[in-house]
Motif scaffolding. Sequence first.
Motif, PDB file in Angstrom:
ATOM      1  N   LEU A 342    -132.510 -93.961  89.148  1.00 31.63           N
ATOM      2  CA  LEU A 342    -132.300 -91.895  89.132  1.00 31.63           C
ATOM      3  C   LEU A 342    -131.696 -91.768  90.395  1.00 31.63           C
ATOM      4  O   LEU A 342    -131.050 -90.966  89.740  1.00 31.63           O
ATOM      5  N   ARG A 343    -131.228 -92.346  91.647  1.00 32.39           N
ATOM      6  CA  ARG A 343    -129.860 -91.708  92.304  1.00 32.39           C
ATOM      7  C   ARG A 343    -128.296 -91.306  91.616  1.00 32.39           C
ATOM      8  O   ARG A 343    -127.966 -90.750  91.823  1.00 32.39           O
ATOM      9  N   ALA A 344    -128.632 -92.912  90.690  1.00 36.50           N
ATOM     10  CA  ALA A 344    -127.379 -92.630  90.407  1.00 36.50           C
ATOM     11  C   ALA A 344    -126.620 -91.948  88.891  1.00 36.50           C
ATOM     12  O   ALA A 344    -125.676 -91.386  88.958  1.00 36.50           O
ATOM     13  N   CYS A 345    -127.564 -91.343  88.850  1.00 37.97           N
ATOM     14  CA  CYS A 345    -127.385 -91.024  87.427  1.00 37.97           C
ATOM     15  C   CYS A 345    -127.153 -88.468  87.902  1.00 37.97           C
ATOM     16  O   CYS A 345    -127.551 -88.627  89.053  1.00 37.97           O
ATOM     17  N   THR A 346    -125.789 -88.759  87.268  1.00 44.15           N
ATOM     18  CA  THR A 346    -124.726 -87.446  87.977  1.00 44.15           C
ATOM     19  C   THR A 346    -125.358 -85.836  86.855  1.00 44.15           C
ATOM     20  O   THR A 346    -124.825 -85.289  87.185  1.00 44.15           O
ATOM     21  N   THR A 347    -126.109 -86.146  85.902  1.00 42.00           N
ATOM     22  CA  THR A 347    -126.485 -85.137  84.632  1.00 42.00           C
ATOM     23  C   THR A 347    -126.036 -84.861  83.568  1.00 42.00           C
ATOM     24  O   THR A 347    -125.344 -84.037  83.228  1.00 42.00           O
ATOM     25  N   CYS A 348    -124.602 -85.422  83.899  1.00 43.35           N
ATOM     26  CA  CYS A 348    -123.842 -85.272  83.013  1.00 43.35           C
ATOM     27  C   CYS A 348    -123.152 -84.841  81.332  1.00 43.35           C
ATOM     28  O   CYS A 348    -122.680 -84.348  80.619  1.00 43.35           O
ATOM     29  N   GLN A 349    -125.121 -85.698  81.228  1.00 40.96           N
ATOM     30  CA  GLN A 349    -125.476 -85.298  79.615  1.00 40.96           C
ATOM     31  C   GLN A 349    -124.351 -86.562  78.559  1.00 40.96           C
ATOM     32  O   GLN A 349    -124.619 -86.263  77.337  1.00 40.96           O
ATOM     33  N   ALA A 350    -124.273 -87.187  79.618  1.00 41.84           N
ATOM     34  CA  ALA A 350    -123.384 -88.127  78.215  1.00 41.84           C
ATOM     35  C   ALA A 350    -124.082 -88.980  77.036  1.00 41.84           C
ATOM     36  O   ALA A 350    -123.980 -88.923  76.356  1.00 41.84           O
ATOM     37  N   CYS A 351    -125.289 -89.284  77.831  1.00 41.53           N
ATOM     38  CA  CYS A 351    -125.861 -89.646  77.372  1.00 41.53           C
ATOM     39  C   CYS A 351    -126.735 -89.361  76.047  1.00 41.53           C
ATOM     40  O   CYS A 351    -126.821 -90.409  74.537  1.00 41.53           O
ATOM     41  N   VAL A 352    -127.367 -88.338  76.356  1.00 41.19           N
ATOM     42  CA  VAL A 352    -127.662 -87.032  75.731  1.00 41.19           C
ATOM     43  C   VAL A 352    -127.121 -87.237  74.145  1.00 41.19           C
ATOM     44  O   VAL A 352    -127.023 -87.017  72.823  1.00 41.19           O
TER      45      VAL A 352
END
Length: 410
Positions: A342-352
Motif C-alpha cells: 500500500l505504501r508503494a502506491c503513488t496514486t498516479c492512476q497509471a493502473c486505471v
Amino acid sequence: MTQISFIALLLAMGYLIVRRFGQIAKTIHLAKPIHITNSKERWKRVLLLALGQKKMFEKPFVGIMHLLIYLGFVLINIEILEIILDGILGTHRIFAPFLGDFYPLIINFFELLAGGVVVACFVFIARRISKQVNRLDSAVHRELKGFPIKDALLILIIELALMSALFIMNAADPDQSFIISQHLKSFLPAGNLHSIEQTAWWIHIIGILLFALYVTYSKHLHIFFAFPAVYYSNLESSAQMSDMPHVTNEVNIMLGKPGEPSNPDLKFGAQDIKDLTIKNTLDAYSCTECGRCTEQCPANQTGKALSPRKIMMDTRDRLEELQKDPSSTNTLLGNYITAEELRACTTCQACVEACPIQLSPLEIISALRRYQIMEQSDAPGAWNAMFANIETNQAPWKFNPSDRLNWAKS
C-alpha cells in the motif's frame, strides 16, 4: 434414451452453473452498495469498452487476436442453440431445412471464425510459453505462479479442443460440406462417419457445458462480469479520487458548521470486503490478469512490492475464501495485502488508465490505506511529519506559510 441423457445433462449442468453464479452474486453483495447516475453515458461506455473492446486496440496485434477469440466465442455459440434443440428433440441440424441454401453460408461463417479462434489460441499459447512478454512471465511476477498461469493455458487448450470437435463433427456429416471441415473428410474412415459425428457432437456440447462451469472459477469470468463492471465504472476523470463524506461531516462539526451528529462507531477506509463497494468486488471478479496495470505501474517498475494486478487477484481470493467460509477471521488488509504494498502506491492512476475495461485497483488501495493510516495510525514518521506540515503550514515542508513564494524572488 439419448434424448433423456442429454436433457438430464443439460439440467444438471444448468443447475450447477446457476448455483455458482448465485454464490458469486451473494459474495459480491457483501460489499457496500453504490448509487449511480447518468445511465445513458454508462451504456455508451459498455458498448465501447466491454462490447467494442476499444482500449484493447491500444496494442493492435493483441487487440486483433483477442477480437478473433471474442467474436468466435460469441457468434459460434449461436450454433449451440441448434445443438441443444437437436439433443432435446432427437433431430439432426434442425435449422437446415428452414434456412435452405442460407444454412451452409452461416456454418461456413462460423467455421471461418473457428479458424480465427484456433490461430489466436496458438498465438497466445506461444506468447506465454516463450515468456517474451514480461507482464505474463510467472518467473517475474509472483502472483502468476501456480493456478493463474495454468488457468490461462488450460482455457486456451479447451478452446482448441472445442473448435477441433466442431470441425470433426462437421467433417463427418455425409450430407454437408463446409469451407474448412471439408478438408478433413479424407482423413476420416468412411464406414464410421455417423459414430464419429455423434462422438464429436457429444464432446463439443459436453465441453461447452463444462467450459461454462469452469469459467466461473477462472479469471475468464470477465466474459460475463466485464459488462456490469464497466457500467459501474467512474465517469469522472481518473485523476479525481473519491472523497469521504463522513470525514467532511466531522470537519464541519469541528468547525461549528451544520452537519450530521457524530457517529462514534464510524470507521474510516476499508479493512475487509464488507468495507469496500460492490464496484470494487465486481472489479475483482472482472480482472483478466492481463497485467497491463502492473506493466504501467511506476512503483512496480522500480522494484517495489506493489503490483496492481495482485491487488485485484488478492481481493478475488478473499471473496472466494468468504464464499467457502463466511466465518473466516482473516482480513484483506494484513492477510492478503501488506502495508508495504500500500505504501508503494503513488496514486498516479497509471493502473486505471491502462486497464482495458476501466477497473480500478487504486480504489481498493486507497480504501485500505485510509484504514491503515486513519484507523491503525500506521504511517511512516516522514508521512506524519508531512501531514502535520500540511495541516499547519499548508505545505509539505516546515516553514512559515508567508514564506512559501520566497523562492520566486531569487
